[in-house]
Motif scaffolding. Structure first.
Motif, short mmCIF file in Angstrom:
data_model
loop_
_atom_site.label_atom_id
_atom_site.label_comp_id
_atom_site.label_asym_id
_atom_site.label_seq_id
_atom_site.Cartn_x
_atom_site.Cartn_y
_atom_site.Cartn_z
N LEU A 99 0.81 -1.21 0.00
CA LEU A 99 0.00 0.00 0.00
C LEU A 99 0.84 1.26 0.00
N VAL A 100 2.02 1.17 0.59
CA VAL A 100 2.92 2.32 0.55
C VAL A 100 3.28 2.62 -0.90
N GLU A 101 3.61 1.57 -1.61
CA GLU A 101 3.99 1.78 -3.01
C GLU A 101 2.80 2.25 -3.84
N GLN A 102 1.62 1.78 -3.51
CA GLN A 102 0.44 2.27 -4.24
C GLN A 102 0.28 3.77 -4.06
N ALA A 103 0.49 4.23 -2.83
CA ALA A 103 0.34 5.66 -2.56
C ALA A 103 1.40 6.46 -3.34
N VAL A 104 2.62 5.95 -3.35
CA VAL A 104 3.71 6.62 -4.08
C VAL A 104 3.39 6.65 -5.57
N ASN A 105 3.01 5.49 -6.10
CA ASN A 105 2.73 5.42 -7.53
C ASN A 105 1.61 6.37 -7.93
N HIS B 12 9.36 5.18 -1.66
CA HIS B 12 8.86 3.97 -1.03
C HIS B 12 9.65 3.67 0.26
N VAL B 13 10.96 3.73 0.15
CA VAL B 13 11.82 3.46 1.30
C VAL B 13 11.58 4.47 2.42
N LEU B 14 11.49 5.73 2.05
CA LEU B 14 11.31 6.77 3.06
C LEU B 14 10.03 6.56 3.85
N LEU B 15 8.96 6.20 3.15
CA LEU B 15 7.69 6.01 3.85
C LEU B 15 7.75 4.80 4.77
N HIS B 16 8.43 3.76 4.33
CA HIS B 16 8.57 2.60 5.21
C HIS B 16 9.36 2.96 6.46
N MET B 17 10.41 3.76 6.30
CA MET B 17 11.20 4.20 7.45
C MET B 17 10.34 5.00 8.41
N ALA B 18 9.53 5.88 7.83
CA ALA B 18 8.68 6.74 8.65
C ALA B 18 7.67 5.90 9.44
N GLU B 19 7.13 4.87 8.79
CA GLU B 19 6.16 4.01 9.46
C GLU B 19 6.80 3.28 10.64
N GLN B 20 8.03 2.86 10.45
CA GLN B 20 8.71 2.04 11.43
C GLN B 20 8.98 2.79 12.73
N GLY B 21 9.45 4.03 12.60
CA GLY B 21 9.71 4.82 13.81
C GLY B 21 11.11 4.63 14.35
N GLU B 22 11.63 3.40 14.35
CA GLU B 22 12.99 3.18 14.83
C GLU B 22 13.91 2.86 13.65
N PHE B 135 -1.36 6.72 2.29
CA PHE B 135 -1.12 5.33 2.66
C PHE B 135 -2.06 4.87 3.77
N HIS B 136 -2.21 5.72 4.80
CA HIS B 136 -3.08 5.35 5.91
C HIS B 136 -4.53 5.23 5.47
N ALA B 137 -4.91 6.09 4.54
CA ALA B 137 -6.28 6.00 4.01
C ALA B 137 -6.48 4.66 3.29
N ARG B 138 -5.46 4.24 2.55
CA ARG B 138 -5.56 2.96 1.84
C ARG B 138 -5.61 1.80 2.83
N MET B 139 -4.85 1.93 3.92
CA MET B 139 -4.86 0.91 4.97
C MET B 139 -6.27 0.76 5.52
N ALA B 140 -6.87 1.91 5.84
CA ALA B 140 -8.21 1.89 6.42
C ALA B 140 -9.20 1.26 5.44
N ALA B 141 -9.08 1.65 4.18
CA ALA B 141 -9.99 1.13 3.16
C ALA B 141 -9.84 -0.38 3.03
N ARG B 142 -8.63 -0.84 3.09
CA ARG B 142 -8.40 -2.28 2.92
C ARG B 142 -8.94 -3.06 4.12
N SER B 143 -8.73 -2.51 5.33
CA SER B 143 -9.15 -3.26 6.51
C SER B 143 -10.67 -3.34 6.59
N LEU B 144 -11.35 -2.41 5.92
CA LEU B 144 -12.81 -2.43 5.91
C LEU B 144 -13.34 -3.39 4.84
#
Lengths: 154, 154
Positions: A99-105, B12-22, B135-144
């Motif tokens: 989903l991260v990549e989807q947002a980026v794309n 893509h990498v930057l967003l994954h890093m941001a999600e991780q926090g550490e 990305f978070h919006a897509r997460m929410a949409a998917r979980s629903l």
DNA sequence: GTTTCATGTAACTTTAAATAGTGCGTGAAA
DNA sequence: TTTCACGCACTATTTAAAGTTACATGAAAC
């Protein structure tokens, strides 16, 4: 990336054909463009199918423009050579599950689509007649300049 | 042409890093992006020099975001990776002596410059915070959704 | 009609740029 | 002092454009 120069090349060829007035062979065009005759046939193939140029075999044969230069735009030429991709950048993965990549794309694609649309619109505004006129203006400017050179290719 | 996917990849990498926090190691990021750790270090190198990320060696080391996501635009990231060319097409010859080719190049360049300017302007409008929100919006949409999948990468 | 000229097309080869990978050095934490 | 993780120089692979070869087709000249 290795940049595609087919559009630049085919426009160049078309203008030379238009200047000549009579049929030019692939070999003549290739010499003018410092490339191989087969390359010329390849890039003109699409133009022939689209009706912009005509080719004739045998003695006295060669390539001729089949339409008025004012009725051919750079956009037409771009379409005729198969609409090669305009953007040098693409997505890492098409249709990714991440989903991260989807947002980026999605964000990148929006920009790319807008830029492509603008570019194609500009291409549609420029006719080969306009390019020929620009060429003639440059000819006139060069012949007036004190450092004028005789050759057209260099 | 082979399309450049570094911008897509680094975002893509930057967003994954941001999600991780550490801190995330190059190896972790490489696994998430299905590539090689050295590739990660390479594309993050420019971002480190530009001050957008920080890298730490040794135990517990790895990569972290060094700025607020709202203060980094896609344009910043594009600049940090070295402003790779955006257009897939170029001129057959730069600085040609042929006046026909000069006329063609001038017309094409005008379009390319406009398209690039538009694209960069759009990139400048999108922050990493906006991408993260998407990305978070897509997460929410998917979980629903009834066909929700657990994995993030697929 | 057959020779010559020119395109049509299908391979194959070469080249340029992105991407992937290897090896070794450096510095920090356990 | 061992392990972990980045830094970097260098090499290898991959992909698409561009160049090349080879041969078939068809038209004009002789």
């Amino acid at each position: 990336m290795k940049r595609d120069s087919r559009l630049s090349g085919v426009l160049h060829v078309l203008l030379h054909m238009a200047e000549q007035g009579e049929p030019m062979t692939s070999e003549q065009l290739a010499k003018a463009m410092q490339t191989h005759p087969v390359v010329i046939r390849r890039i003109l193939g699409g133009l022939r199918d689209a009706g912009f140029v005509h080719s004739e075999k045998g003695h006295g044969g060669g390539w001729t423009i089949a339409k008025d230069l004012a009725d051919i735009t750079m956009r037409d030429v771009y379409d005729a050579i198969g609409r090669p991709s305009l953007m040098a950048m693409g997505n890492r993965t098409e249709a990714p599950g991440c989903l991260v990549e989807q947002a980026v794309n999605a964000a990148l694609d929006t920009g790319f689509r807008e830029a492509e649309a603008l570019l194609l619109a500009r291409f549609g505004e420029v006719t080969l007649a306009a390019l020929a006129a620009d060429f003639h203006a440059r000819m006139a400017a060069r012949s007036l300049s004190p450092t004028a050179q005789e050759h057209i290719h260099g």
